[in-house]
Scaffold this motif. Structure first.
Motif, short mmCIF file in Angstrom:
data_model
loop_
_atom_site.label_atom_id
_atom_site.label_comp_id
_atom_site.label_asym_id
_atom_site.label_seq_id
_atom_site.Cartn_x
_atom_site.Cartn_y
_atom_site.Cartn_z
N CYS A 242 26.32 17.34 10.63
CA CYS A 242 26.02 16.46 9.50
C CYS A 242 27.35 16.05 8.88
O CYS A 242 28.22 16.90 8.63
N GLU A 243 27.53 14.77 8.66
CA GLU A 243 28.77 14.25 8.09
C GLU A 243 28.44 13.26 6.99
O GLU A 243 27.54 12.42 7.13
N PHE A 244 29.20 13.36 5.90
CA PHE A 244 29.00 12.47 4.76
C PHE A 244 30.28 11.65 4.56
O PHE A 244 31.38 12.21 4.51
N ALA A 245 30.14 10.35 4.44
CA ALA A 245 31.25 9.45 4.17
C ALA A 245 31.18 9.02 2.72
O ALA A 245 30.12 8.59 2.23
N GLY A 246 32.28 9.17 2.02
CA GLY A 246 32.31 8.82 0.60
C GLY A 246 33.37 7.79 0.29
O GLY A 246 34.10 7.32 1.16
N SER A 247 33.49 7.46 -0.98
CA SER A 247 34.43 6.43 -1.40
C SER A 247 35.88 6.89 -1.29
O SER A 247 36.80 6.07 -1.20
N ILE A 248 36.11 8.23 -1.26
CA ILE A 248 37.50 8.71 -1.17
C ILE A 248 37.69 9.74 -0.05
O ILE A 248 38.79 10.27 0.11
N GLY A 249 36.67 10.02 0.73
CA GLY A 249 36.86 11.03 1.77
C GLY A 249 35.62 11.28 2.59
O GLY A 249 34.61 10.56 2.48
N ARG A 250 35.69 12.32 3.44
CA ARG A 250 34.58 12.70 4.31
C ARG A 250 34.36 14.20 4.23
O ARG A 250 35.30 14.98 4.03
N LEU A 251 33.11 14.61 4.44
CA LEU A 251 32.74 16.01 4.51
C LEU A 251 31.90 16.22 5.77
O LEU A 251 30.89 15.53 5.96
N ARG A 252 32.30 17.19 6.61
CA ARG A 252 31.61 17.41 7.87
C ARG A 252 31.25 18.89 8.02
O ARG A 252 32.02 19.77 7.66
N LEU A 253 30.06 19.13 8.59
CA LEU A 253 29.63 20.47 8.95
C LEU A 253 29.04 20.46 10.35
O LEU A 253 28.40 19.50 10.75
N ASP A 254 29.24 21.58 11.07
CA ASP A 254 28.61 21.79 12.36
C ASP A 254 27.62 22.94 12.24
O ASP A 254 27.63 23.69 11.26
N ARG A 255 26.80 23.11 13.27
CA ARG A 255 25.77 24.15 13.29
C ARG A 255 24.89 24.08 12.04
O ARG A 255 24.54 25.10 11.46
N VAL A 256 24.51 22.89 11.65
CA VAL A 256 23.75 22.75 10.40
C VAL A 256 22.28 23.10 10.55
O VAL A 256 21.63 23.44 9.58
N PHE A 257 21.73 23.01 11.76
CA PHE A 257 20.30 23.25 11.94
C PHE A 257 19.99 24.60 12.57
O PHE A 257 18.89 25.13 12.36
N THR A 258 20.92 25.17 13.33
CA THR A 258 20.61 26.39 14.09
C THR A 258 21.70 27.46 13.95
O THR A 258 22.07 28.09 14.94
N PRO A 259 22.22 27.73 12.76
CA PRO A 259 23.26 28.74 12.67
C PRO A 259 22.68 30.15 12.81
O PRO A 259 21.66 30.48 12.21
N PRO A 260 23.30 31.01 13.63
CA PRO A 260 22.87 32.41 13.66
C PRO A 260 23.08 33.06 12.29
O PRO A 260 23.89 32.58 11.48
N PRO A 261 22.37 34.15 12.02
CA PRO A 261 22.48 34.78 10.69
C PRO A 261 23.89 35.24 10.34
O PRO A 261 24.23 35.31 9.15
N ASP A 262 24.73 35.54 11.35
CA ASP A 262 26.09 36.00 11.06
C ASP A 262 27.12 34.89 11.10
O ASP A 262 28.32 35.14 10.96
N HIS A 263 26.67 33.65 11.28
CA HIS A 263 27.60 32.53 11.37
C HIS A 263 28.15 32.15 10.00
O HIS A 263 27.40 32.03 9.03
N LEU A 264 29.48 31.98 9.92
CA LEU A 264 30.12 31.53 8.69
C LEU A 264 30.30 30.01 8.77
O LEU A 264 31.17 29.52 9.48
N PRO A 265 29.48 29.23 8.06
CA PRO A 265 29.63 27.77 8.11
C PRO A 265 30.98 27.33 7.53
O PRO A 265 31.51 27.98 6.62
N VAL A 266 31.49 26.24 8.05
CA VAL A 266 32.76 25.70 7.57
C VAL A 266 32.55 24.24 7.20
O VAL A 266 32.14 23.43 8.05
N GLY A 267 32.83 23.91 5.95
CA GLY A 267 32.81 22.52 5.52
C GLY A 267 34.22 21.95 5.61
O GLY A 267 35.17 22.52 5.04
N ARG A 268 34.37 20.85 6.34
CA ARG A 268 35.69 20.25 6.54
C ARG A 268 35.80 18.98 5.69
O ARG A 268 35.07 18.01 5.93
N VAL A 269 36.68 19.03 4.72
CA VAL A 269 36.87 17.92 3.80
C VAL A 269 38.15 17.17 4.17
O VAL A 269 39.20 17.80 4.37
N GLU A 270 38.05 15.86 4.29
CA GLU A 270 39.22 15.03 4.58
C GLU A 270 39.31 13.91 3.55
O GLU A 270 38.35 13.17 3.32
#
Length: 331
Positions: A242-270
């Motif tokens: 899932c990726e969001f495009a904004g007026s000053i940047g972007r935010l992206r995440l992977d494994r948004v629908f099927t993360p294992p319980p021990d998975h540490l999600p990472v939000g990447r802001v650019e």
């Protein structure tokens, strides 16, 4: 004893592989549930499942629904059987946790949700990702303006090809990739852009040999012109993003629908001169969904239960819009 504190006595209608791998371990481990029986039209399959999860086997779905000591059922049947057996379960007085999609038809979805409400029963569609804490964190980041004003989003759920006999290649039973995978990015658009998302255009790609939809792409829009580019398919590399495009940047995440319980999600802001990775806490989305179901069934209340029902209804309508508007390609 407070009835709201007693375990919810649960039966399972069907022995799908997904149920064995993902949901039954969660149901069996949840203190608020007592897994009582699993039913199949195949006695040997029911016996194998029952032995693995410490419950009783039942031959036939009707026999399980007739049991007076079953409060609720989990229904992992193929999509085209959901409406029939959800209705039978509700009329038997059982709360229902049904696999997604609840039905393939908005009229049927509305009728079942109304029936559940009239009978004071919980009917919950098994869409687990909104129960993961990462999505609340993403919403907070967007609300805080980390990428400015949101202009658009893109979401994808794609998987590699399945074996030829996979039920997803049987449209009369499994419904194809739109119902199995496409509902996830559609639901993500509803979750993040609001209830009034509409489908503008779509492409559905089908297999000539089976007639099943195996991939597609959807363009949706929310009020104010925020767009959503939604992709799904089962002829691809594995991707849930899932990726969001904004007026000053972007935010992206992977494994948004099927993360294992021990998975540490990472939000990447650019942003123009800024790169940041935000590590979010691990969470068990299936456990969260099951606890939500138990609480709602036991107390008659549940934060967000009505909103979940509304989202299921809107999701069904959007799926119908995709089918109505799609350019269809057969390969």
């Amino acid at each position: 004893m407070d009835p709201s504190a007693s375990p919810l006595r649960c039966g399972v209608l069907g022995c799908a592989d997904f149920a064995r791998r993902r949901m039954l371990p969660v149901l069996a481990a949840e203190p608020g549930i007592r897994l009582m029986r699993v039913a199949s039209r195949d006695a040997a399959k029911a016996a194998r499942f029952a032995e693995e999860f410490g419950c009783e086997p039942v031959l036939g779905y009707d026999a399980l629904l007739a049991a007076p000591d079953i409060d609720a059922v989990y229904l992992p049947l193929p999509p085209m059987l959901h409406a029939e057996w959800t209705e039978k379960a509700l009329r038997a007085g059982k709360h229902v946790l049904a696999e997604k999609p609840l039905t393939a038809d908005p009229g049927s979805t509305e009728r079942l949700l109304r029936l559940a409400a009239e009978r004071g029963l919980v009917l919950l569609e098994n869409v687990p990702f909104p129960h993961h804490a990462q999505h609340a964190a993403v919403r907070a980041l967007l609300d805080d303006g980390v990428i400015g004003e949101v202009r658009g989003m893109a979401s994808a759920f794609t998987i590699p090809p399945r074996p030829d006999g996979d039920i997803r290649y049987q449209p009369e039973v499994g419904g194809g990739a739109l119902l199995d995978l496409g509902v996830y990015p559609i639901r993500a658009a509803l979750h993040f852009l609001g209830a009034d998302v509409e489908i503008i255009a779509a492409v559905l790609r089908s297999r000539a040999r089976t007639g099943a939809v195996d991939s597609g792409r959807i363009l949706a829009v929310a009020p104010g012109g925020v767009t959503a580019d939604l992709e799904f398919g089962m002829d691809h590399s594995y991707r849930t993003s899932c990726e969001f495009a904004g007026s000053i940047g972007r935010l992206r995440l992977d494994r948004v629908f099927t993360p294992p319980p021990d998975h540490l999600p990472v939000g990447r802001v650019e942003r123009q001169d800024h790169r940041e990775e935000i590590v979010l806490p691990a969470d068990d989305q299936y456990g969260g969904l099951v606890r939500h179901f138990v609480h709602a069934a036991r107390t008659g209340t549940g934060t967000g239960t009505e909103a979940r029902a509304d989202a299921s209804m809107r999701q069904a309508r959007l799926v119908r819009q995709v089918e109505d508007k799609a350019v269809r390609v057969t390969v």
